[in-house]
Write an enzyme that holds these catalytic residues in place. Structure first.
Site, PDB file in Angstrom:
ATOM      1  N   GLU A  76      -4.657  16.614 -10.631  1.00 28.22           N
ATOM      2  CA  GLU A  76      -5.208  16.913 -11.947  1.00 28.22           C
ATOM      3  C   GLU A  76      -6.702  17.232 -11.889  1.00 28.22           C
ATOM      4  O   GLU A  76      -7.489  16.799 -12.730  1.00 28.22           O
ATOM      5  CB  GLU A  76      -4.952  15.737 -12.913  1.00 28.22           C
ATOM      6  CG  GLU A  76      -4.945  16.149 -14.362  1.00 28.22           C
ATOM      7  CD  GLU A  76      -4.456  15.054 -15.284  1.00 28.22           C
ATOM      8  OE1 GLU A  76      -3.505  15.328 -16.039  1.00 28.22           O
ATOM      9  OE2 GLU A  76      -4.995  13.935 -15.231  1.00 28.22           O
ATOM     10  N   HIS A 133      -2.496  10.829 -27.852  1.00 30.41           N
ATOM     11  CA  HIS A 133      -2.931   9.578 -27.244  1.00 30.41           C
ATOM     12  C   HIS A 133      -3.839   8.791 -28.177  1.00 30.41           C
ATOM     13  O   HIS A 133      -3.759   7.555 -28.232  1.00 30.41           O
ATOM     14  CB  HIS A 133      -3.652   9.858 -25.921  1.00 30.41           C
ATOM     15  CG  HIS A 133      -2.721  10.199 -24.804  1.00 30.41           C
ATOM     16  ND1 HIS A 133      -3.151  10.776 -23.622  1.00 30.41           N
ATOM     17  CD2 HIS A 133      -1.385  10.059 -24.670  1.00 30.41           C
ATOM     18  CE1 HIS A 133      -2.115  10.970 -22.831  1.00 30.41           C
ATOM     19  NE2 HIS A 133      -1.038  10.541 -23.444  1.00 30.41           N
ATOM     20  N   ARG A 144      -3.632  21.258 -13.686  1.00 29.09           N
ATOM     21  CA  ARG A 144      -2.635  20.282 -14.108  1.00 29.09           C
ATOM     22  C   ARG A 144      -2.966  19.675 -15.467  1.00 29.09           C
ATOM     23  O   ARG A 144      -2.071  19.212 -16.182  1.00 29.09           O
ATOM     24  CB  ARG A 144      -2.482  19.186 -13.056  1.00 29.09           C
ATOM     25  CG  ARG A 144      -1.351  18.231 -13.392  1.00 29.09           C
ATOM     26  CD  ARG A 144      -0.968  17.357 -12.236  1.00 29.09           C
ATOM     27  NE  ARG A 144       0.098  16.428 -12.618  1.00 29.09           N
ATOM     28  CZ  ARG A 144       0.723  15.612 -11.790  1.00 29.09           C
ATOM     29  NH1 ARG A 144       0.411  15.620 -10.505  1.00 29.09           N
ATOM     30  NH2 ARG A 144       1.663  14.811 -12.216  1.00 29.09           N
ATOM     31  N   GLU A 195       7.821  16.810 -26.150  1.00 28.85           N
ATOM     32  CA  GLU A 195       7.303  17.297 -24.862  1.00 28.85           C
ATOM     33  C   GLU A 195       7.911  18.655 -24.522  1.00 28.85           C
ATOM     34  O   GLU A 195       7.244  19.523 -23.982  1.00 28.85           O
ATOM     35  CB  GLU A 195       7.618  16.293 -23.754  1.00 28.85           C
ATOM     36  CG  GLU A 195       6.740  15.061 -23.752  1.00 28.85           C
ATOM     37  CD  GLU A 195       5.342  15.318 -23.216  1.00 28.85           C
ATOM     38  OE1 GLU A 195       5.065  16.430 -22.749  1.00 28.85           O
ATOM     39  OE2 GLU A 195       4.528  14.388 -23.279  1.00 28.85           O
ATOM     40  N   LYS A 238       6.677  22.462 -14.409  1.00 25.29           N
ATOM     41  CA  LYS A 238       5.844  21.348 -13.968  1.00 25.29           C
ATOM     42  C   LYS A 238       5.683  21.336 -12.455  1.00 25.29           C
ATOM     43  O   LYS A 238       4.597  21.062 -11.939  1.00 25.29           O
ATOM     44  CB  LYS A 238       6.418  20.011 -14.448  1.00 25.29           C
ATOM     45  CG  LYS A 238       5.497  18.850 -14.112  1.00 25.29           C
ATOM     46  CD  LYS A 238       5.745  17.627 -14.945  1.00 25.29           C
ATOM     47  CE  LYS A 238       4.647  16.598 -14.704  1.00 25.29           C
ATOM     48  NZ  LYS A 238       4.833  15.371 -15.500  1.00 25.29           N
ATOM     49  N   HIS A 245       6.065   8.699 -28.413  1.00 28.46           N
ATOM     50  CA  HIS A 245       5.120   9.586 -27.730  1.00 28.46           C
ATOM     51  C   HIS A 245       5.367  11.052 -28.072  1.00 28.46           C
ATOM     52  O   HIS A 245       4.429  11.792 -28.399  1.00 28.46           O
ATOM     53  CB  HIS A 245       5.214   9.374 -26.217  1.00 28.46           C
ATOM     54  CG  HIS A 245       4.332  10.294 -25.431  1.00 28.46           C
ATOM     55  ND1 HIS A 245       2.959  10.205 -25.436  1.00 28.46           N
ATOM     56  CD2 HIS A 245       4.640  11.351 -24.624  1.00 28.46           C
ATOM     57  CE1 HIS A 245       2.457  11.156 -24.665  1.00 28.46           C
ATOM     58  NE2 HIS A 245       3.449  11.854 -24.166  1.00 28.46           N
ATOM     59  N   LYS A 298       2.471  11.130 -11.296  1.00 29.88           N
ATOM     60  CA  LYS A 298       1.487  10.373 -12.061  1.00 29.88           C
ATOM     61  C   LYS A 298       2.105   9.041 -12.475  1.00 29.88           C
ATOM     62  O   LYS A 298       3.155   9.003 -13.093  1.00 29.88           O
ATOM     63  CB  LYS A 298       1.033  11.150 -13.301  1.00 29.88           C
ATOM     64  CG  LYS A 298       0.040  12.246 -12.997  1.00 29.88           C
ATOM     65  CD  LYS A 298      -0.267  13.082 -14.223  1.00 29.88           C
ATOM     66  CE  LYS A 298      -1.030  12.315 -15.256  1.00 29.88           C
ATOM     67  NZ  LYS A 298      -1.470  13.193 -16.380  1.00 29.88           N
ATOM     68  N   HIS A 308      -1.810  16.460 -26.177  1.00 34.47           N
ATOM     69  CA  HIS A 308      -1.840  15.027 -25.897  1.00 34.47           C
ATOM     70  C   HIS A 308      -3.127  14.337 -26.339  1.00 34.47           C
ATOM     71  O   HIS A 308      -3.147  13.101 -26.448  1.00 34.47           O
ATOM     72  CB  HIS A 308      -1.636  14.774 -24.404  1.00 34.47           C
ATOM     73  CG  HIS A 308      -0.221  14.935 -23.959  1.00 34.47           C
ATOM     74  ND1 HIS A 308       0.489  16.100 -24.146  1.00 34.47           N
ATOM     75  CD2 HIS A 308       0.634  14.075 -23.335  1.00 34.47           C
ATOM     76  CE1 HIS A 308       1.709  15.952 -23.640  1.00 34.47           C
ATOM     77  NE2 HIS A 308       1.815  14.733 -23.156  1.00 34.47           N
ATOM     78  N   ASN A 342      -1.291  18.449 -20.385  1.00 29.40           N
ATOM     79  CA  ASN A 342      -1.660  17.533 -21.462  1.00 29.40           C
ATOM     80  C   ASN A 342      -1.846  18.249 -22.793  1.00 29.40           C
ATOM     81  O   ASN A 342      -2.424  17.675 -23.727  1.00 29.40           O
ATOM     82  CB  ASN A 342      -2.955  16.789 -21.107  1.00 29.40           C
ATOM     83  CG  ASN A 342      -2.722  15.691 -20.087  1.00 29.40           C
ATOM     84  OD1 ASN A 342      -1.727  14.986 -20.133  1.00 29.40           O
ATOM     85  ND2 ASN A 342      -3.644  15.560 -19.153  1.00 29.40           N
ATOM     86  N   ARG A 393       0.822  -1.229   0.000  1.00 33.02           N
ATOM     87  CA  ARG A 393       0.000   0.000   0.000  1.00 33.02           C
ATOM     88  C   ARG A 393       0.848   1.267   0.000  1.00 33.02           C
ATOM     89  O   ARG A 393       0.436   2.309   0.481  1.00 33.02           O
ATOM     90  CB  ARG A 393      -0.977   0.009   1.178  1.00 33.02           C
ATOM     91  CG  ARG A 393      -1.983  -1.136   1.145  1.00 33.02           C
ATOM     92  CD  ARG A 393      -3.044  -0.991   2.225  1.00 33.02           C
ATOM     93  NE  ARG A 393      -4.015  -2.065   2.128  1.00 33.02           N
ATOM     94  CZ  ARG A 393      -3.938  -3.234   2.765  1.00 33.02           C
ATOM     95  NH1 ARG A 393      -2.877  -3.472   3.547  1.00 33.02           N
ATOM     96  NH2 ARG A 393      -4.859  -4.145   2.622  1.00 33.02           N
TER      97      ARG A 393
END
Length: 345
Positions: free
Chosen positions: A225, A240, A229, A177, A215, A252, A135, A236, A233, A113
């Site tokens: 997010e 994606h 945040r 990016e 960032k 990517h 993330k 993206h 993206n 956990r």
């Protein structure tokens, strides 16, 4: 040798340092959480980056490429951690690019956990984006990064020496990016903090540090997010969709570059920006020698359907779009407008 640049991600008692510069990976022992007795080093084949955690460690090698980002990989890692005897007070160390940091971070988040994780980012994409911000996640057949968690690292090491070993295409993938950060205040930060005329004019280590600082600021304001945040993206949504469609030979960052040009066209069709701003997007992509053409054979209906599965799509198809106040999250974008923009790509 240039000094290591430190950028902090300010999250109260969970704040952590990002160390950027030549040889930064050699600081690993110094940034391990206090009390860690052993380390599980997660990496991929072909990543020839030696690290020394300063405690007993075992190396776990996951498959190359996006195929590693699946739930089965997480199960295998956690079983390996258990056999190694990793405890809750120990640490996972991810050594690699975005796939490694996503997978190692998620495994650390769910094993016992939650155990600490430190990332040693070895690609440009990992250093300026994937390793910072917490993330983590893996893919399903239905979409990218649909299963994961927010799990902040204890530290991130961005050793710019490792970038010299990257194949040209892998480096270019990171530049996709990096181009995104121009539209998130990168040029302004370059002038304010580093005295450069623009982000692309800075030395590499300073360029990486500037992106990390942007960032870090966004993550501190919106860790999970819920709002701002999502601006990270930018470009993206199409990227994606192209990756999920899976028929195109795209890294990517290459897909993100195409997505940046597409997002600019969508914003122009929505009368949010003018032709000069569209041209500025193309100028940035050209400066990094990034392609921006839609691949041949793209099925527009399939792409628009995939837009609807994007994680941001909580109120119709949602895009991050440029506008008079800068980047904004815009819900309910018209499919007809999106189709027109695809046709113009």
């Amino acid at each position: 040798m240039s000094p290591i640049i430190r950028v902090d991600v300010p999250l109260g008692d969970r704040s952590y340092p990002v160390l950027v510069g030549a040889g930064a990976r050699h600081e690993l022992g110094a940034v391990l959480p206090a009390g860690a007795q052993r380390a599980a080093v997660v990496t991929q084949p072909g990543i020839d980056v030696g690290v020394d955690p300063g405690v007993p460690f075992e190396t776990f090698v996951i498959p190359d490429g996006e195929q590693a980002k699946e739930l089965a990989t997480i199960g295998k890692l956690c079983s390996g951690f258990a056999r190694f005897g990793l405890t809750r007070r120990d640490v996972v160390v991810g050594v690699g690019g975005g796939v490694v940091t996503d997978v190692a971070g998620f495994a650390a988040a769910v094993y016992h956990r939650g155990v600490a994780v430190v990332h040693v980012a070895t690609t440009l994409l990992g250093q300026i984006d994937a390793a910072v911000g917490g993330k983590t996640g893996v893919n399903l057949a239905e979409g990218k990064n649909l299963v994961g968690s927010f799990w902040q690292p204890a530290a991130v090491l961005c050793d710019t020496d490792t970038l010299a070993t990257l194949p040209p295409r892998e480096l270019r993938a990171g530049l996709g990016e990096l181009a995104k950060y121009h539209f998130l205040g990168g040029d302004e930060l370059a002038a304010e903090r580093f005295g450069g005329e623009s982000l692309d004019a800075l030395p590499l280590a300073e360029r990486v540090a500037a992106c990390v600082a942007i960032k870090a600021d966004v993550v501190a304001a919106d860790e999970t997010e819920g709002g701002r945040r999502a601006l990270l993206n930018y470009g993206h949504t199409l990227a994606h969709a192209l990756e999920i469609a899976g028929r195109f030979d795209l890294r990517h960052g290459e897909a993100v570059a195409i997505g940046l040009r597409y997002a600019a066209l969508v914003a122009r069709l929505a009368d949010r920006i003018d032709d000069d701003r569209v041209a500025e997007h193309q100028r940035v992509l050209d400066a990094y020698e990034l392609g921006s053409q839609l691949p041949k054979g793209v099925d527009h209906d399939e792409i628009i359907e995939l837009f609807g599965r994007d994680k941001k799509a909580t109120d119709g198809i949602t895009f991050v779009l440029d506008g008079p106040r800068g980047l904004e999250v815009v819900p309910g974008v018209s499919p007809d407008l999106l189709r027109t923009a695809l046709e113009r790509m």
